[in-house]
Design an enzyme around this catalytic site. Structure first.
Site, mmCIF file in Angstrom:
data_model
loop_
_atom_site.group_PDB
_atom_site.id
_atom_site.type_symbol
_atom_site.label_atom_id
_atom_site.label_comp_id
_atom_site.label_asym_id
_atom_site.label_seq_id
_atom_site.Cartn_x
_atom_site.Cartn_y
_atom_site.Cartn_z
ATOM 1 N N GLU A 1 6.734 3.561 10.992
ATOM 2 C CA GLU A 1 6.545 4.343 9.769
ATOM 3 C C GLU A 1 7.331 5.651 9.866
ATOM 4 O O GLU A 1 6.853 6.629 10.453
ATOM 5 C CB GLU A 1 5.055 4.676 9.587
ATOM 6 C CG GLU A 1 4.179 3.450 9.439
ATOM 7 C CD GLU A 1 2.891 3.768 8.680
ATOM 8 O OE1 GLU A 1 2.626 3.078 7.697
ATOM 9 O OE2 GLU A 1 2.178 4.709 9.059
ATOM 10 N N ASN B 1 -3.685 0.574 4.495
ATOM 11 C CA ASN B 1 -4.319 1.753 5.077
ATOM 12 C C ASN B 1 -4.782 2.636 3.915
ATOM 13 O O ASN B 1 -3.961 3.273 3.262
ATOM 14 C CB ASN B 1 -3.302 2.493 5.956
ATOM 15 C CG ASN B 1 -3.838 3.804 6.501
ATOM 16 O OD1 ASN B 1 -5.030 4.103 6.367
ATOM 17 N ND2 ASN B 1 -2.971 4.590 7.121
ATOM 18 N N SER C 1 6.111 4.189 1.778
ATOM 19 C CA SER C 1 6.459 3.923 0.375
ATOM 20 C C SER C 1 6.860 2.472 0.135
ATOM 21 O O SER C 1 7.739 2.192 -0.680
ATOM 22 C CB SER C 1 7.561 4.879 -0.101
ATOM 23 O OG SER C 1 7.107 6.219 0.006
ATOM 24 N N GLY D 1 4.419 8.352 1.718
ATOM 25 C CA GLY D 1 3.864 9.032 0.552
ATOM 26 C C GLY D 1 4.884 9.845 -0.226
ATOM 27 O O GLY D 1 4.523 10.647 -1.075
ATOM 28 N N GLU E 1 -0.028 10.788 10.617
ATOM 29 C CA GLU E 1 -0.917 11.846 10.115
ATOM 30 C C GLU E 1 -1.875 12.299 11.212
ATOM 31 O O GLU E 1 -2.257 13.477 11.281
ATOM 32 C CB GLU E 1 -1.662 11.351 8.863
ATOM 33 C CG GLU E 1 -0.697 11.274 7.687
ATOM 34 C CD GLU E 1 -0.999 10.187 6.671
ATOM 35 O OE1 GLU E 1 -2.127 9.661 6.651
ATOM 36 O OE2 GLU E 1 -0.087 9.854 5.889
ATOM 37 N N HIS F 1 -1.319 6.866 13.988
ATOM 38 C CA HIS F 1 -0.690 7.122 12.693
ATOM 39 C C HIS F 1 -0.063 8.515 12.706
ATOM 40 O O HIS F 1 -0.618 9.446 13.302
ATOM 41 C CB HIS F 1 -1.713 6.999 11.555
ATOM 42 C CG HIS F 1 -1.058 6.955 10.214
ATOM 43 N ND1 HIS F 1 -0.609 8.100 9.586
ATOM 44 C CD2 HIS F 1 -0.730 5.914 9.411
ATOM 45 C CE1 HIS F 1 -0.041 7.748 8.431
ATOM 46 N NE2 HIS F 1 -0.104 6.433 8.304
ATOM 47 N N LYS G 1 -6.414 5.298 4.034
ATOM 48 C CA LYS G 1 -6.454 6.725 4.403
ATOM 49 C C LYS G 1 -7.776 7.344 3.918
ATOM 50 O O LYS G 1 -8.798 6.671 3.930
ATOM 51 C CB LYS G 1 -5.218 7.456 3.854
ATOM 52 C CG LYS G 1 -3.916 6.747 4.272
ATOM 53 C CD LYS G 1 -2.684 7.554 4.047
ATOM 54 C CE LYS G 1 -1.465 6.751 4.495
ATOM 55 N NZ LYS G 1 -0.224 7.492 4.360
HETATM 56 P P1 13P Z 1 2.573 5.120 1.763
HETATM 57 O O1 13P Z 1 2.708 3.622 1.540
HETATM 58 O O2 13P Z 1 1.645 5.774 0.804
HETATM 59 O O3 13P Z 1 3.913 5.783 1.870
HETATM 60 O O4 13P Z 1 1.880 5.289 3.200
HETATM 61 C C1 13P Z 1 2.370 4.587 4.278
HETATM 62 C C2 13P Z 1 1.432 4.749 5.423
HETATM 63 O O5 13P Z 1 1.342 5.812 5.993
HETATM 64 C C3 13P Z 1 0.610 3.603 5.800
HETATM 65 O O6 13P Z 1 -0.049 3.841 6.999
#
Ligand code: 13P
Length: 251
Positions: free
Chosen positions: A168, A9, A214, A174, A98, A96, A11
């Site tokens: 997640e 992803n 992560s 992150g 976010e 997601h 983002k």
């Molecule tokens: P990170 O791997 O940067 O923690 O992000 C995970 C994520 O949100 C994938 O959709």
């Protein structure tokens, strides 16, 4: 045997040129990954057509990061499922954290989005996961079960063939703080149980459940060794082709 998948992803990162270069690098290295591991990249909307061209003829599939909750019409700024499919997407990520956190994505909206995605021929990576407060309050199993039920219990066993779940934990996204393999495994097992209760053991056994938060080359092996963890949804580590591919080689 259920499918193993590693999905990147991206983002809101990379320009179109950078995204095309990243996709090319992923395609070049994809041959190093086991045949039974599916690879997916999810670039921003603006990159989809160009990246689709790069992926042609490779094992790497294309995903969007979101889709509209309407089929077409006067919804300025939104991107519909048929647009994604015509741009070359086989998948869309939905729900997601976010999007849930910053853009008011609700389970009700997600039901509509999943419905439209499946009707439009896209497969779905549905994200679920608790935040830090919910985990500290010991509510993580309940939160994840509810998110799973609220969306997926509106669908059929047949629909489930086109759906992957990504667990997640928000506190691990992150932050560099990964869930331990055991923390992730117990939630994955819980999700599979919820699915089994509604759709039966066979559907639950076939369901691919990814871990995200992560995940990187140094911890992927331990996570993927767990029996209910079927791969990863990768953020930061998917922005470098070699670390993304390294993760896909961790099974
Ligand atoms: P990170 O791997 O940067 O923690 O992000 C995970 C994520 O949100 C994938 O959709």
């Amino acid at each position: 045997m259920r499918k193993k998948i590693v999905a990147g992803n991206w983002k809101m990162n990379t320009t179109v040129a950078e995204g095309v270069a990243l996709a090319k690098a992923v395609v070049e290295l994809a041959g190093q990954t086991p045949d039974n591991v599916g690879l997916i990249v999810a670039p921003p909307f603006t990159h989809l057509c160009c990246v689709a061209d790069v992926l042609k003829g490779s094992k790497v599939e294309l995903s969007a990061q979101n889709c509209a909750d309407h089929e077409s019409g006067a919804y300025t700024g939104e991107v519909a499922v048929n647009m994604l499919a015509s741009a070359g997407c086989q998948w869309t990520i939905l729900g997601h954290s976010e999007r849930r956190q910053y853009y008011g994505e609700t389970d009700e909206k997600l039901v509509e989005k999943v419905r439209l995605a499946l009707a439009g021929g896209l497969k779905v990576i549905l994200c679920v996961g608790e935040n830090l407060d919910q985990r500290e309050a010991g509510k993580h199993f309940d939160v994840v079960s509810e998110q799973t039920k609220n969306v997926l219990f509106n669908f059929t066993a047949e629909d489930m063939k086109s759906i992957v779940i990504a667990y997640e934990p928000v506190w691990a996204i992150g932050t560099g703080k990964t869930a331990t393999a055991q923390q992730a495994e117990e939630i994955h097992a819980c999700i599979r149980k919820v699915i089994a209760e509604k759709f039966g053991e066979a559907v639950a056994e076939d369901l691919t459940i990814l871990y995200g938060g992560s995940c990187k080359p140094s911890n992927a092996k331990e996570l993927f060794a767990e029996k209910d963890i079927d791969g990863g949804l990768i953020g930061g580590a998917a922005l470098k082709a070699d670390s993304f591919i390294e993760i896909a080689k961790s099974f």
